[in-house]
Design an enzyme around this catalytic site. Sequence first.
Site, PDB file in Angstrom:
ATOM      1  CD  GLU A 273       0.768  -7.039   0.800  1.00 20.07           C
ATOM      2  OE1 GLU A 273       1.380  -6.359   1.661  1.00 20.07           O
ATOM      3  OE2 GLU A 273      -0.388  -6.773   0.415  1.00 20.07           O
TER       4      GLU A 273
ATOM      5  CD  GLU B 242      -2.582  -6.138   4.656  1.00 16.63           C
ATOM      6  OE1 GLU B 242      -1.396  -6.506   4.527  1.00 16.63           O
ATOM      7  OE2 GLU B 242      -2.892  -4.977   5.013  1.00 16.63           O
TER       8      GLU B 242
END
Length: 667
Positions: free
Chosen positions: A305, A149
């Site tokens: 995710e 991320e």
Amino acid sequence: MRDKMNNVQIGVDYYPEHWDESMWEADISLMKETGVKVVRVGEFAWSRLEPAEAVYDFAWLDRSLDLMARYGLQVVIGTPTATPPRWLTTAYPDVLPVFADGRTFHPGVRHHRCYNSRSLRLFGARITAELARRYAGHPAVIGWQTDNEFGMLDCHCDACNEAFRAWVRAKYDSLAALNAAWGTVVWSGEYGTWEELTVPYGGSPHQNPSLLLDYQRFQWDAVVSFQQEQIDLIRQYCPEHFITHNFHSYPQRLDQYAVGAALDVASFDYYPNTSPLKQETTPYSGALSLDVTRGIKRRNFWIMEQLSGSPGCWMPMWRTPHPGMIRAYVWQAIARGADTVVHFRWRSAVAGAEQFWHGLIDHSNVPGRRFAEFAGLCGEVNELSERLKGSVLQHEVAILHSHEQKVALDIQPQAEGFDYYENIKLVHRSLTKLGIGCDVIHAGEPLDGYKLVIAPSLYVLDEPLAAQLEAFAAAGGTLLLTPRTGVKNPDNLCVMSPLPGLLSRAAGVTVAEYDPVGRETHALVDGEGRTYACSQWCDLLTPDTAEPVAWYGDDFFAGIPAVTANRFGAGQVYYFGTFAEESYWTALLARLAGEQELQRFAGLPDGVQATVRRGPGGRFLFLLNLNRVTQTVTLPAGYRRALGGGEVPAGELALAPFGVEILELPE
């Protein structure tokens, strides 16, 4: 093994280092039994992989990966550079970012690393190389995720200061060119030596806007360079493995297109809001996020995710997913181009800050309702996997998206409530409700095959993009422009010409004056006399070759054109001088869909979405009810169910709460 990134399958995120080794085989066996195909590991495990400088311990990871290979699971390894270990930050404190006010971003959370730190580059490359060498030939490993991320850190450390000065010098070559490009004469900001040039210390949003925009661009390049070092090492040792990165939390200041350029496939971390209060917006903002991710590489993507339970860490816990929600939102992701969907996480953590970011199995370690739903989902995806492999979405409409526009508009907010990404959401939501498929692509990408292109607020506009959009319209396309187009040049200086600047000729209109009305609501009247609300901005338009199609209905600008349409070559250009409410967009886009014979699934009720994937295995219509109430759609013909078989007759089809239908379409 790069072909495996195109498999349609379900996965899980698993952290073997968090659990006693006696639990591993039972977990992995249950994954296999449930239908899981792929597992992500390792992205936060640096301290276990390298417990001290140059002291490596891969034995535990070897054993866990060997177990996964024995059970036929595929593995994606995350490089662990998002969480530098304490031995590294203690011995080499230059790893830690520095905030604008001089405070240090200390370890204890994550992402405590400066992309320009020499020590991070050295040790990050070293651990990446060690992992890539060791697992290049492992039978379970198919791919890699870089870091975790990526985001903007706005680091003001000495390394960033030096690197920024070098970046600016390479771009502008001379101080005279720099001073001219940034307009530094204002507020006596002219640079007399290169040593005077620094990162924007202090964090004031009112510093030179050209400096602030270039500082963002510099950071984008730093992330790209940092990631490229990892990519080069992985490709050196693992040429057959694919490489991805998990983007997150749109909108982002980070330029995802620049970061995504060297990847084989883009990934996204998808957590739809579980609150009933968000039911009206969540399905549509989620659809936009998925379309944005597909546009990063202009091809199918991964979810690295996916929502598995109630999230909670960075905010108080959300509601637990309603029955059917986990399944429905996975199918939404697949319907919009996700091939693999990996769930975060296998089991809820018993330690650390994310203890209450719930996984598929709760802390009790007893699989419950959510896990049963997940198991059923795995069976469905595995049933259709081969038929969906290689299938893609093909659309005739595109929305242009640009991180540069967002950043420039954030640097100098134009009006109260003026939000670049929220305005994209509104247009995308209108298209989705109309059943019109849409791509969201980087401004400047080729426009071949599109009939309609929507270009929101091209605030920073250069000549190549303007020429491309002119050519698109001249060749027969329909182009839609919105307020604050053509205001700035690439140096973030205002253009001394009537707006919309470089696109004035194509739009056939000029802005005589503007009023930043902000959150005030004003009236917009169309050619049939219907009145709509508009807000944020009001351009008072003077048509040249364009024809007005809507006018303001109040204030001192009542009766002045607000929206125009201009014939340009074989196509047309619409200019919106204001931000109209959704119903106006819906009416206009429905009319354009009819005129241009756009492919669509008409008559969708709120919260129901329709998309089509097509490939070697056939054409599949996905109908998704992302509501907590039953909704009904009308089928124009009879179809066969792809899931489970059986015929579905023409006419009304009831979709249960979070219901999913996947129908086979004739070729």
